[in-house]
Scaffold this active site. Structure first.
Site, PDB file in Angstrom:
ATOM      1  N   ASP A 177       0.829  -1.202   0.000  1.00 40.57           N
ATOM      2  CA  ASP A 177       0.000   0.000   0.000  1.00 40.57           C
ATOM      3  C   ASP A 177       0.872   1.264   0.000  1.00 40.57           C
ATOM      4  OD1 ASP A 177      -2.052   1.897   0.506  1.00 40.57           O
ATOM      5  OD2 ASP A 177      -3.194   0.403   1.629  1.00 40.57           O
ATOM      6  N   THR A 208      -6.949   3.820  -2.405  1.00 44.14           N
ATOM      7  CA  THR A 208      -6.687   2.434  -2.007  1.00 44.14           C
ATOM      8  C   THR A 208      -7.719   1.446  -2.525  1.00 44.14           C
ATOM      9  OG1 THR A 208      -5.490   3.098  -0.018  1.00 44.14           O
ATOM     10  CG2 THR A 208      -6.452   0.896  -0.003  1.00 44.14           C
ATOM     11  N   LYS A 217      -6.305  -3.719   6.477  1.00 37.66           N
ATOM     12  CA  LYS A 217      -7.488  -2.982   6.030  1.00 37.66           C
ATOM     13  C   LYS A 217      -8.537  -3.948   5.490  1.00 37.66           C
ATOM     14  CE  LYS A 217      -4.993   1.202   4.557  1.00 37.66           C
ATOM     15  NZ  LYS A 217      -4.738   2.119   3.421  1.00 37.66           N
ATOM     16  N   HIS A 262       1.520   8.227   5.033  1.00 34.28           N
ATOM     17  CA  HIS A 262       0.625   9.361   5.264  1.00 34.28           C
ATOM     18  C   HIS A 262       1.138  10.262   6.387  1.00 34.28           C
ATOM     19  CE1 HIS A 262      -2.837   8.969   2.633  1.00 34.28           C
ATOM     20  NE2 HIS A 262      -2.866   7.651   2.847  1.00 34.28           N
ATOM     21  N   HIS A 316      -2.505  11.052  -1.449  1.00 32.05           N
ATOM     22  CA  HIS A 316      -2.460  10.643  -2.857  1.00 32.05           C
ATOM     23  C   HIS A 316      -3.857  10.812  -3.433  1.00 32.05           C
ATOM     24  CE1 HIS A 316      -4.453   7.013  -1.336  1.00 32.05           C
ATOM     25  NE2 HIS A 316      -3.600   7.119  -0.331  1.00 32.05           N
TER      26      HIS A 316
END
Length: 550
Positions: free
Chosen positions: A48, A89, A172, A313, A490
């Site tokens: 990721d 994502t 996630k 992030h 992003h």
């Protein structure tokens, strides 16, 4: 003369015979073995927020068995791009495994506004299912129902008459559920409130024993007790800026003290490299416990390493934290490959590594180095546009929100006002173009008539779903993004967000590389070609023939 004539005729006959033989050889059908050859196991590794350049930025510091092994033993598709925007994502994981685009598969963002229900929708939310493996919570009310197409993992299930197993694993929910597809045997994700790996009733009534036993270990506590030190002396991190910067997230100084989280804050593991470690540990346990790759019926393990995104992030691409996270992930991947070699057998599995998106540099870092950048706010954009339209047309707050680089209007108001919707949109576009950080804006319904560069036009079109997308798309200046003044994010069309790594290794793969442009949509098409199965039902990609043509 007779001899000469005879010679000419003989040569003519010989030429015709050779030509006929060559044609027969050229058109001879390809022969296949008695059984279609396939690997015992396919492993998809999605890292990721991994920018393509991370393959090489830290290359000299990687071990021989992790990223270096991928590059040296595998086939690297060096110019692989995301063909749509926004680059988030959920869209990325879906595109990788469907070979499709948001216009078709419907996952247009991590969340979106649904005009039918008049509410925000999270990509994997499903109120008809409940948590399995822990205490009930909204964290478990998840399934792939919002994904409109199937996946390469679904096609493998179909091709093997549902005998091949498919399992998804990620911190996630969206990184586990969307790759695993609709027909998966299981998808497991991390519940931050308890430290358990959970699933939902969409898949099963109770988690298998190996998941239940793993949850009892509460491994996050083990890593919290170690704190987060740099893997190597901090003065050797020459590919990063100094350790602490005002434009990084909170607590941006090594060592990162984690012990205070023991038995209290299980969610904190996500923002450390250890989140990747426990993810890959669970992947190894899944291989062992589910007998993945144990027979000649191909299984599929879809793994997403999400901690790289959380760390990215918070601190940005040029941080010591990101460099250390990739150096640690490299070691974790090395151990994972070694396990695959031992358990499944080297040459018996195919693995591919890619990313769901990249990331922009932190604006503070960019400005520090005299490079253009900036930040905008969705809320401010919506508020300013509403104020302008209220003043110009006496329109009462017709803008519902700004999200996913899109303006969403309240159609109950725009369709019943004194001013036509087309006029409102045209005025809004001209206003948006004047805001700081916005390079352009376009009526999505009329994008074919716009003067946008073809790459932007194509990516916006591919990202537009008629039932789920907004009305106006706005394009930000390079290295501007929706976010805060610290850390990064992003979502834009630019190469730093859309240029992703893609490396195949193992069964059916010869070492090599190509600089030809390919797209994220080509991954599933290539897997389908390698496995001799059907492409997913919304696939728009093409097989990467540099890999599939032997």
């Amino acid at each position: 003369m007779k001899k000469i004539s005879y010679l000419i005729v003989s040569l003519s006959i010989l030429s015709t015979t050779l030509s006929s033989a060559q044609n027969k050889k050229a058109t001879a059908p390809k022969t296949f073995p008695a059984e279609v050859a396939r690997p015992k196991l396919v492993v998809g590794l999605v890292v990721d927020q991994m920018r393509w350049d991370y393959l090489y930025r830290y290359y000299n510091r990687y071990t021989n068995g992790g990223f270096k092994r991928l590059v040296n033993e595998g086939f690297s598709v060096e110019n692989t791009f995301i063909p749509y925007t926004p680059t988030y994502t959920a869209c990325g994981h879906t595109c990788i495994y469907t070979g499709s685009i948001p216009a078709i598969h419907g996952i247009i963002g991590n969340d979106w506004y649904d005009p039918q229900s008049k509410k925000n929708v999270y990509c994997t939310e499903d109120s008809s299912v409940t948590t399995v493996g822990s205490t009930p919570s909204s964290e478990g009310n998840m399934s792939p129902k919002n994904m409109l197409t199937n996946t390469i993992t679904d096609e493998l299930r179909l091709a093997t008459n549902f005998k091949g197993k498919v399992i998804g694993i990620s911190l996630k929910d969206r990184g586990s559920i969307l790759p695993a597809g609709h027909a998966a045997n299981g998808a497991y994700w991390y519940q931050g409130s308890t430290g358990n790996w959970i699933t939902s009733t969409f898949y099963m009534k109770e988690v298998p024993t190996w998941i239940a036993d793993y949850n009892k270990l509460k491994l996050a506590n083990k890593f919290y007790a170690k704190n987060w030190e740099t893997l190597y002396p901090i003065n050797t991190y020459v590919n990063s800026t100094k350790d602490e910067n005002a434009y990084e997230g909170k607590n941006s100084t090594f060592p990162h003290l984690l012990a205070q989280n023991i038995d209290k804050n299980f969610d904190a593991i996500r923002s450390t490299p250890y989140g990747n470690t426990i993810t890959l540990d669970l992947a190894k346990l899944a291989i062992l416990s589910e007998d993945l790759g144990a027979d000649n019926i191909t299984d599929f393990l879809a793994v997403s390493c999400s901690s790289t995104d959380y760390v990215g992030h918070a601190y940005g691409p040029n941080s010591v934290e990101v460099e250390d996270t990739y150096l640690r992930l490299d070691k974790d991947i090395e151990e994972f490959f070694n396990y695959l070699d031992k358990k499944v057998g080297k040459g018996n599995y195919t693995v591919f590594l890619t990313a769901d998106h990249g990331a922009a540099h932190v604006p503070g870092f960019m400005k520090e180095n005299r490079l253009p950048s900036g930040v905008v706010s969705d809320r401010e954009i919506a508020n300013k546009l509403n104020a302008y339209l209220n003043d110009k047309f006496k329109a009462n707050n017709v803008v519902l929100k700004s999200m996913n680089n899109q303006i969403i209007f309240d159609h109950d108001k725009t369709d019943n006002g004194n001013v036509s919707f087309d006029v409102i949109k045209a005025a809004s576009i001209e206003f948006l173009k004047k805001l700081d950080g916005l390079a352009n804006a376009v009526d999505i319904a009329k994008i074919s008539q716009s003067t946008l560069p073809e790459i932007q036009k194509k990516m916006i079109t591919n990202g537009y779903n008629a039932r789920r997308s907004g009305d106006i798309y706005y394009i930000l200046n390079p290295n501007w993004f929706n976010g805060s003044s610290t850390g990064t994010t992003h979502g834009n069309w630019n190469p730093y967000d859309s240029h992703i790594p893609l490396v195949f290794m193992g069964w059916g793969i010869k070492p090599g590389a190509t600089n030809k442009t390919h797209y994220m949509t080509d991954i599933s098409a290539t897997l389908a070609a390698l496995l001799h199965i059907q492409m997913p039902n919304g696939c728009v990609g093409e097989p990467i023939t540099e890999i599939t043509n032997k």
